[in-house]
Scaffold this motif. Sequence first.
Motif, short mmCIF file in Angstrom:
data_model
loop_
_atom_site.label_atom_id
_atom_site.label_comp_id
_atom_site.label_asym_id
_atom_site.label_seq_id
_atom_site.Cartn_x
_atom_site.Cartn_y
_atom_site.Cartn_z
N ILE A 51 0.77 -0.97 0.05
CA ILE A 51 -0.14 -0.43 0.29
C ILE A 51 1.04 1.53 -0.23
N HIS A 52 1.94 1.07 0.46
CA HIS A 52 2.84 2.37 0.72
C HIS A 52 3.23 2.14 -0.40
N LEU A 53 4.00 1.26 -1.11
CA LEU A 53 4.49 2.16 -2.45
C LEU A 53 3.84 1.96 -3.97
N ASN A 54 2.53 0.91 -3.55
CA ASN A 54 1.84 1.67 -4.28
C ASN A 54 0.13 2.84 -4.38
N GLN A 55 -0.17 3.28 -3.14
CA GLN A 55 -1.02 4.21 -2.99
C GLN A 55 -0.39 5.77 -2.58
N LEU A 56 1.17 6.11 -1.80
CA LEU A 56 1.01 6.74 -0.91
C LEU A 56 2.01 7.29 -1.22
N LYS A 57 2.68 7.16 -2.73
CA LYS A 57 4.30 7.55 -2.83
C LYS A 57 4.11 8.90 -2.72
N ARG A 58 2.89 10.17 -2.74
CA ARG A 58 3.13 11.34 -2.65
C ARG A 58 3.15 11.83 -1.09
N SER A 59 3.11 10.82 -0.41
CA SER A 59 3.42 11.25 1.26
C SER A 59 4.23 10.55 1.85
N LYS A 60 5.00 10.28 0.95
CA LYS A 60 5.99 9.48 1.49
C LYS A 60 7.48 10.24 2.01
N LEU A 61 8.02 9.84 3.28
CA LEU A 61 8.21 10.98 4.28
C LEU A 61 9.90 10.44 3.97
N GLU A 62 10.38 12.33 4.12
CA GLU A 62 12.49 11.85 4.51
C GLU A 62 12.60 12.59 5.05
N VAL A 63 13.55 11.94 5.87
CA VAL A 63 14.88 12.36 7.21
C VAL A 63 15.08 14.24 7.19
N GLY A 64 14.40 14.97 7.67
CA GLY A 64 14.44 16.16 7.97
C GLY A 64 12.89 16.88 7.79
N ASP A 65 12.27 16.00 7.51
CA ASP A 65 10.64 16.76 7.36
C ASP A 65 9.98 17.52 8.23
N ILE A 66 9.76 18.50 8.12
CA ILE A 66 8.91 19.29 9.47
C ILE A 66 7.65 18.33 9.64
N LEU A 67 7.02 17.72 10.16
CA LEU A 67 5.75 17.81 10.22
C LEU A 67 5.15 18.37 11.18
N PHE A 68 3.75 18.91 11.14
CA PHE A 68 3.26 19.54 11.91
C PHE A 68 1.90 19.38 11.13
N SER A 69 0.76 19.42 13.39
CA SER A 69 -0.31 18.66 12.68
C SER A 69 -1.22 19.92 12.88
N ILE A 70 -2.06 19.56 11.92
CA ILE A 70 -3.41 20.33 11.70
C ILE A 70 -4.60 19.62 11.30
N ALA A 71 -5.16 18.56 12.23
CA ALA A 71 -5.80 18.32 12.78
C ALA A 71 -6.11 17.72 13.76
N GLY A 72 -7.42 17.94 14.47
CA GLY A 72 -7.61 17.73 15.95
C GLY A 72 -6.56 18.64 16.58
N THR A 73 -5.57 17.84 17.52
CA THR A 73 -4.52 18.81 18.14
C THR A 73 -3.59 19.28 16.96
N ILE A 74 -3.94 21.08 17.06
CA ILE A 74 -3.52 21.30 15.78
C ILE A 74 -2.34 22.29 16.69
N GLY A 75 -1.36 21.98 15.21
CA GLY A 75 0.10 22.87 16.07
C GLY A 75 1.60 22.28 16.37
N ARG A 76 0.68 20.41 16.80
CA ARG A 76 2.60 20.02 16.89
C ARG A 76 3.32 19.89 16.02
N VAL A 77 4.68 19.83 16.55
CA VAL A 77 5.77 20.20 15.88
C VAL A 77 6.78 19.23 16.22
N ALA A 78 6.96 18.33 14.75
CA ALA A 78 8.81 17.25 14.88
C ALA A 78 9.45 17.79 13.87
#
Length: 465
Positions: A317-344
């Motif tokens: 599933i990861h390879l075939n459907q989720l290619k556009r959101s495959k993460l790379e080292v150094g990507d900054i994650l930001f929560s945008i739903a539920g608990t908003i504003g968590r950063v990593a």
Amino acid sequence: MRDDWKQESLEDLISIKHGYAFKGEFFTDEKTISLLVTPGNFSTSGQFQNTKPKYYKGPIPEDYILATGDLLVTMTDLSKKADTLGYGATVPNDENIWLHNQRIGLINILDDTKLSKYFLSYLFKSPKYRHFIVSSATGTTVKHTSPKRILKFEFKLPPLTDQKAIAHILGTLDDKIELNRKMNETLEEMAQALFKSWFVDFDPVLDKALTAGHEIPEPLQANAEKRKALGDKRKVLPQEIADLFPDRFVFIEELGWVPEGWEVKSIKELSVKISKGTTPRKSDTQGLQENTPFIKVRDIDDKGDISYDLDLIPKEIHLNQLKRSKLEVGDILFSIAGTIGRVAILPDRLNGSNCNQAVAFIRLKELNKHLHFVYLNLRSERIQFEINSNIVQAVQANASLKNINELIVLLPIDKILSLFNNMIGSIFRNISNNKDEIHNLSKTRDTLLPKLISGELRVPNSLQL
């Protein structure tokens, strides 16, 4: 099992005192030295925590003031898996007055020549005890247990010397884990303080403007007065660093008064990609091997840590459907739903992982130049306020990718940014190394604990205390 380990019931070894129902009218957001112990003080690691203090300013019954070292047990849990129900935690030695609140039990050892309080605290974390408590819990959304139920738990009790040795082994690991946590708190505070001083309060620029006798803009005068009031205690930068900063401020529409020569950039301008994850359909995941880490908002905490215990999604599933959101080292994650504003920041161990649609990711053009600077900006009060001011209230509160793209940061000249990165880089490397060590120590402790508590793993005579 050791022959000298005897079957015992907790009701023959301890008593549990109920807490007091402190009145809600005396709860306060104002910081006080009196705090109520709540289920939130019991961490999943089994340590006492104070991430969301509950302050109290009302009358206090003397019998419900806790002492340093008191062993407590929580009888209510709000999580779906009852993560800390029945857990023990020890009242810390700090400046606070901790109050024995309802739904928290205070443990009293009936005979301390027979049972060690420290051994008992680890028994409360053992799989057999946890299964006993969780399987008998009442409630659906909120899980409950009771002193009566806890006291019915039976187990093999080692001699006191073995108990102390077991507690010493596990306690040594916990002490090192706690030391690393405190080191990371200090390092994080150092990083935040440097960022705030240079890029929020503009201390180096204020110092130079004051020395040069330049007029200080009205919105910055309060900070300027604080700098002047410090006098000789003011930390003055080495001349070669101070020379990099301007001594004047200019007004810009987006941010008001800022250091002369610095420029405003949007997150979009600094990024090569800003997107969000995707959640695969359950029907697509059945029968496939699960082996790709999948990050959700709940896996990112307020401190910017990403859990080591992540759900996994099938590789296909990861390879075939989720290619556009495959993460790379150094990507900054930001929560945008539920608990908003968590950063990593995505660490090396999660390269190639994925996230769900409640998590946005920011991939910067110049990672080495902007990573920690942008990360600290995203955690700043200004940006957190801006994001929360633009939340869309639907079935679930959410922020948009458009909001993320339009966020702005104030960039200093490259020499200042390079100097900042050199100073901050070692801090973040140490934080990362400490996180890995905490994880490894926790795994070792969690492996040893059930074996030691059950007697499967014997404590050598040389380690018995």
